[in-house]
Design an enzyme around this catalytic site. Structure first.
Site, mmCIF file in Angstrom:
data_model
loop_
_atom_site.group_PDB
_atom_site.id
_atom_site.type_symbol
_atom_site.label_atom_id
_atom_site.label_comp_id
_atom_site.label_asym_id
_atom_site.label_seq_id
_atom_site.Cartn_x
_atom_site.Cartn_y
_atom_site.Cartn_z
ATOM 1 N N SER A 65 -10.127 0.049 7.160
ATOM 2 C CA SER A 65 -9.482 0.194 5.854
ATOM 3 C C SER A 65 -8.845 -1.055 5.270
ATOM 4 O O SER A 65 -8.482 -1.071 4.105
ATOM 5 C CB SER A 65 -8.434 1.311 5.900
ATOM 6 O OG SER A 65 -9.059 2.565 5.864
ATOM 7 N N LYS A 108 0.872 -1.174 0.000
ATOM 8 C CA LYS A 108 0.000 0.000 0.000
ATOM 9 C C LYS A 108 0.910 1.225 0.000
ATOM 10 O O LYS A 108 1.952 1.237 0.681
ATOM 11 C CB LYS A 108 -0.874 -0.022 1.259
ATOM 12 C CG LYS A 108 -1.887 1.123 1.329
ATOM 13 C CD LYS A 108 -2.790 1.003 2.567
ATOM 14 C CE LYS A 108 -3.825 2.126 2.637
ATOM 15 N NZ LYS A 108 -4.703 2.032 3.812
ATOM 16 N N SER A 159 -9.736 2.410 3.010
ATOM 17 C CA SER A 159 -8.785 3.099 2.167
ATOM 18 C C SER A 159 -7.830 2.187 1.387
ATOM 19 O O SER A 159 -7.251 2.612 0.407
ATOM 20 C CB SER A 159 -7.957 4.060 3.024
ATOM 21 O OG SER A 159 -7.131 3.335 3.914
#
Lengths: 477, 483
Positions: free
Chosen positions: B174, B75, B150
């Site tokens: 997330s 990420k 997210s």
């Protein structure tokens, strides 16, 4: 109207740790800009602070030394404001739960002792420095200092004059160096002071409105800045004005304070507990350990010097003004085997004067304790007189030779041979019949003339006691 | 190759069936083919192939680890040395991190290959991946819908087989919410289990990194590498890391599962509810005992979260000031101008909204009413979990109220968007670990089942997830077009 001044001080003490409070970068002063700022100090994305335990240790040492309450649980908080030399946009400090709680420090002004309360002392990180010169209208930022550990020591508003404020500041300065938690170097900013000053009509209970004077970096300026501020406030009130709560900056060149920002303009720092750091827990055991390891504190040492060595207050005060000086004294005393008074007089006299002149600290003294002890031993055993010793000392300051070497080389050994002294005395008496007559007719002052003549003839090497004794006897005949 | 599990790939690499370079190239090709998903922000082919090459040498010369040569993706919230690290923001569009996050460093040590950096909501603030400066990510199950956020890029990439596994971070859901919406397995570990060093902070007391994979076994393998005490993160916990694969096959007989009634009330889509019921029944068949429990303070989670998280983020994001790195506005006239324009132009709308909310909540006169109160609620919620987990071994419930919603559907309505995390946020406030595992489909779109455990019970969660995945194959379904 008669006015009373109320002063409280906030003193930022830079803790003498090797690395920063939340990173492993060095705290050494004077490196090229930004060479001692690691990823954490630069506030890079993703970095996290890790508390330096040595900073906590030093804070606890301070707390124990001022007999303060040490919080068994203290919390770091973020103080939020934007400034280019504050990389994270917040300073890690302590707000509601500081590590050191209420304590006190005793000061002495004009022979009167007074207890000053210390409200709290908390740990925080220093900011970097903004450099406005040399960048052609731009500002440079040096983050070497960012993250240096500070202990902010906040006093109660217990001081009533600039003199008391300075005495408190000096006492604190002496203490932190004693404890070896701060190098006390004021030029490099290791010990900085903000003063909260207000005035009130004498007898009034409520405090007047205070102004905070920021960043005063010498004892002299603290006194001047405070006195100036007192005058300003009194004049303002007496001419119908009102003191406003504000932050003022002392300009040492113009000797005046001027407004930086008022309370209305003051930042809302939005303190909240720093979620990156765990609370600090201090156990009773840890406190006791620190207490047991505390060095003898200045006050106690002074009393001991008074008692143990029968020193007067002045000598005891000077000798205990730093731990190093006190240690030097006690070492010389032990090594020389001389009387304490002789050692004390020499260290607070000749040696201190020479050090002051050369702007040196006791640790940097060119005359080591062994060499000074060697010199004093020769005074003590009458090898040389005090006067000759001063010459020897001067030579020792310049060269690495011992007192014995200098005495031997320059033939300064005191003459105690009564026969040699007697011969000289007889000669002087014979050569100066007029003075002899004067003395015998009651003019005692002439005695000094004879001593001087004898010493001159013997190049100062005669034992003064012996000369006195013999002269008196001869002149009476 | 791209449908194999990590263990299978590790076997293939060792048996010489394929090399890490071949495997990595295959993934790089797939990433190129499926750019329309917008899952990656940065793909570093050269670096990936170099790492693959090094892995092949290590595989040949001995001393490889299980992950050696296996291509994963990070990420874009994790700092990667020499590689752009944007956090999904214009603010860091030019930021090349000079150091590796601890998690990245650990994968490097293990010899894993990093394919690239995955898209995400800006600074991890969002539940749909639409707040990214680099554009929305599409859900491979239906490209008109969001992948969640997210960690939307991570979830989409794993679901579409553009990486074997990916890292994610979870502050209020997330990892779990996008895992649920994309039909993959996601694990948010106990707060403190995985180092946050080098993971760009959103809300420090809630942020936690974790693995996102297709199945639980792969999650166990990734977590094994990620977990552990880190002296650079004071909030990481110094507890030994168990062998997460060791207990995967433990029996679930006698397992006590609690279903909080607050999780199954109003607001939960009925198709999702039915799907979850079926999944829970599967556990009953595996020998678990199901009982209803109550966690009365769960309804306070969203308001508490939207005080705590913005408060922390308002300070965490102050460092992005245009002074040292990142976006700087053009020709600032003075310091205030530099700050206001750099931050005004560098941050997106949602980030600004949260900074403002947090600043407000911490302001003089409001601090007690908001921040202190939220902290009290947080303690109440933690108590709820402690009480519940004293009665049952794990808690199960939905991850999201609905399946993936349409791109653009909620972005204009922050409150509605915030409510999509209603089942996940309380877990972060309490700090306990939780997983989302694929539990079936509703209206053709994946549904996630949430499993919540006690502090540091990740091994138990993985065991419970793995056992389900032995009897249900939802995690093996492949979205159309990505076979």
């Amino acid at each position: 109207m008669e006015w009373e001044t109320v002063i409280g001080l906030e003193i930022h003490t830079q803790l003498a740790t090797k690395s920063k409070i939340f990173s492993g970068a060095s705290t050494a002063y004077g490196a090229a800009p930004n060479t001692q700022a690691c990823a954490v100090d630069l506030g890079l994305p993703g970095v996290l602070p890790v508390l330096n335990e040595e900073a906590v240790h030093k804070a606890v040492i301070f707390g124990m030394a001022i007999e303060a309450e040490i919080s068994h649980y203290s919390v770091f908080a973020r103080k939020n404001y934007f400034y280019p030399d504050l990389p994270k946009g917040y300073q890690i400090s302590q707000m509601e739960l500081p590590i050191v709680g209420p304590g006190h420090l005793d000061i002495e002004v004009d022979g009167v002792s007074k207890r000053i309360g210390i409200t709290r002392a908390h740990l925080e990180e220093d900011a970097g420095k903004s450099l406005h010169e040399d960048f052609h209208g731009l500002t440079g930022v040096d983050l070497n200092r960012a993250g240096t550990p500070l202990l902010e020591i906040v006093s109660e508003p217990h001081m009533r004059s600039a003199k008391e404020a300075v005495a408190y500041m000096r006492k604190l300065h002496e203490l932190v160096r004693y404890l070896d938690i701060c190098d006390g170097n004021m030029q490099e900013g290791s010990f900085r002071c903000d003063a909260n000053v207000s005035v009130r009509p004498k007898g009034q209970k409520e405090f007047g409105t205070r102004a905070e004077i920021k960043n005063i970096n010498s004892f002299k300026f603290v006194e001047k800045a405070i006195n100036h501020e007192i005058e300003r406030q009194i004049e303002l009130i007496e001419t119908g004005g009102k003191v406003v709560q504000e932050t003022r900056l002392y300009d040492s060149v113009k000797d005046e304070t001027r407004s930086m920002r008022s309370k209305e303009e003051a930042n809302d720092y939005r303190y909240f507990p720093d979620p990156d750091l765990l609370p600090v827990f201090i156990s009773e055991d840890y406190k006791q350990q620190v207490k047991a390891q505390l060095p003898e504190l200045p006050q106690a040492k002074k009393y001991r010097f008074n008692e143990q060595y029968a020193l007067d207050d002045e000598n005891a005060n000077i000798l205990t003004s730093s731990r190093q000086l006190a240690d030097y004294f006690e070492t010389v005393l032990k090594e020389s085997g001389c009387e304490a008074k002789l050692c004390a007089n020499w260290i607070t006299g000749e040696l201190s004067a020479a050090l002051n002149k050369a702007r040196l600290e006791i640790m940097e003294s060119p005359v080591s304790h062994e060499r000074l002890a060697g010199l004093l031993a020769r005074i003590s055993d009458n090898t040389i007189s005090g006067k000759i010793a001063k010459q020897v000392f001067e030579e020792m300051w310049r060269s690495p030779a011992t007192a014995d070497e200098i005495i031997a080389e320059r033939g300064l050994k005191q003459i105690t041979d009564t026969g040699a002294i007697e011969a000289i005395i007889d000669k002087i008496i014979a050569d100066n019949p007029g003075q002899v007559e004067q003395y015998r007719s009651g003019k005692d002052k002439v005695f000094g003339f004879f001593v001087g003549q004898v010493m001159k003839e013997m190049q100062g090497k005669a034992n003064p006691g012996e000369v006195n004794k013999m002269l008196q006897a001869k002149l009476k005949q | 190759m791209h449908n194999k599990t990590m263990t299978q790939l590790a076997h293939g690499l060792r048996s010489g069936e394929f090399s890490s370079v071949e495997l990595t190239q295959a993934f790089l090709d797939r990433i190129k083919q499926h750019q329309e998903l917008n899952a990656y922000i940065t793909v570093n082919e050269d670096l990936a192939l170099q790492e693959a090459c090094a892995a092949d040498i290590r595989l040949a010369n001995g001393n490889p680890e299980l992950l050696t040569g296996i291509p994963i993706a990070q990420k874009d919230i994790f700092c990667t040395e020499g590689v752009k690290t944007t956090c999904g923001s214009r603010m860091l569009d030019n930021f090349i991190a000079p150091y590796n996050a601890t998690v990245v460093e650990k994968f490097n040590q293990a010899g894993a290959v990093m394919l690239g950096k995955l898209n995400m909501d800006e600074f991890a603030m969002g539940s749909s991946n639409e707040t990214s400066h680099y554009g929305a990510v599409k859900n491979p199950w239906d490209t008109n819908t969001v992948p969640g956020g997210s960690s939307g890029g991570s979830a989409a990439a794993v679901a579409a087989r553009l990486a074997i596994g990916a890292t994610g971070t979870d502050t209020g859901g997330s990892i779990r919410q996008p895992a649920a919406l994309c039909g993959i397995t996601g694990l948010k570990p106990t707060y403190g289990r995985v180092s946050r060093y080098g993971m760009i902070a959103y809300a420090s007391s809630l942020d936690q990194g974790g693995p996102m994979t297709r199945g639980a076994e792969d999650a166990a393998i990734m977590l094994q590498t990620m977990a552990g005490f880190d002296e650079k993160d004071s909030t990481s916990v110094d507890l030994p890391v168990p062998d997460y694969r060791a207990g995967l096959n433990n029996s679930l007989a006698g397992l006590k599962i609690g279903l909080p009634k607050e999780f199954f009330g109003e607001g939960l889509n009925s198709d999702v509810a039915v799907t979850l019921e079926t999944a829970v029944n599967e556990y009953r068949k595996l020998g678990a005992e199901i009982r209803e429990i109550s966690m009365p303070n769960l309804n306070l989670a969203i308001p508490a979260y939207y005080v705590v998280a913005p408060a922390e983020c308002s300070a965490n994001l102050s460092r992005f000031d245009g002074v040292r790195y990142g976006y700087r506005c053009e020709n600032p006239v003075d310091l205030t101008d530099l700050y206001t324009r750099s931050r005004g132009e560098g941050f997106g709308k949602e980030v600004k909204r949260r900074i403002l909310m947090g600043t407000y909540a911490l302001s003089a006169g409001y601090y007690d009413a908001y921040y202190i109160k939220a902290q009290k609620i947080r303690r109440l919620i933690s108590e709820d979990f402690k009480n519940a987990l004293a009665q049952v071994d794990v808690i199960m419930g939905p991850v999201t109220p609905t399946t993936a919603f349409g791109i653009g559907e909620k972005i204009g309505n922050p409150i509605e968007m915030y409510l999509s995390d209603i089942y996940t946020i309380a877990i972060n406030l309490a700090g306990v670990p939780a997983m989302s595992i694929p539990a079936g489909f509703a209206q053709g779109k994946p549904v996630g089942l949430q499993i919540i455990g006690n502090y540091f019970a990740e091994d138990r969660l993985l065991n419970i997830a793995h056992q389900y995945q032995q009897v249900a194959d939802w995690h093996l379904h492949i979205p159309k077009g990505f076979e």
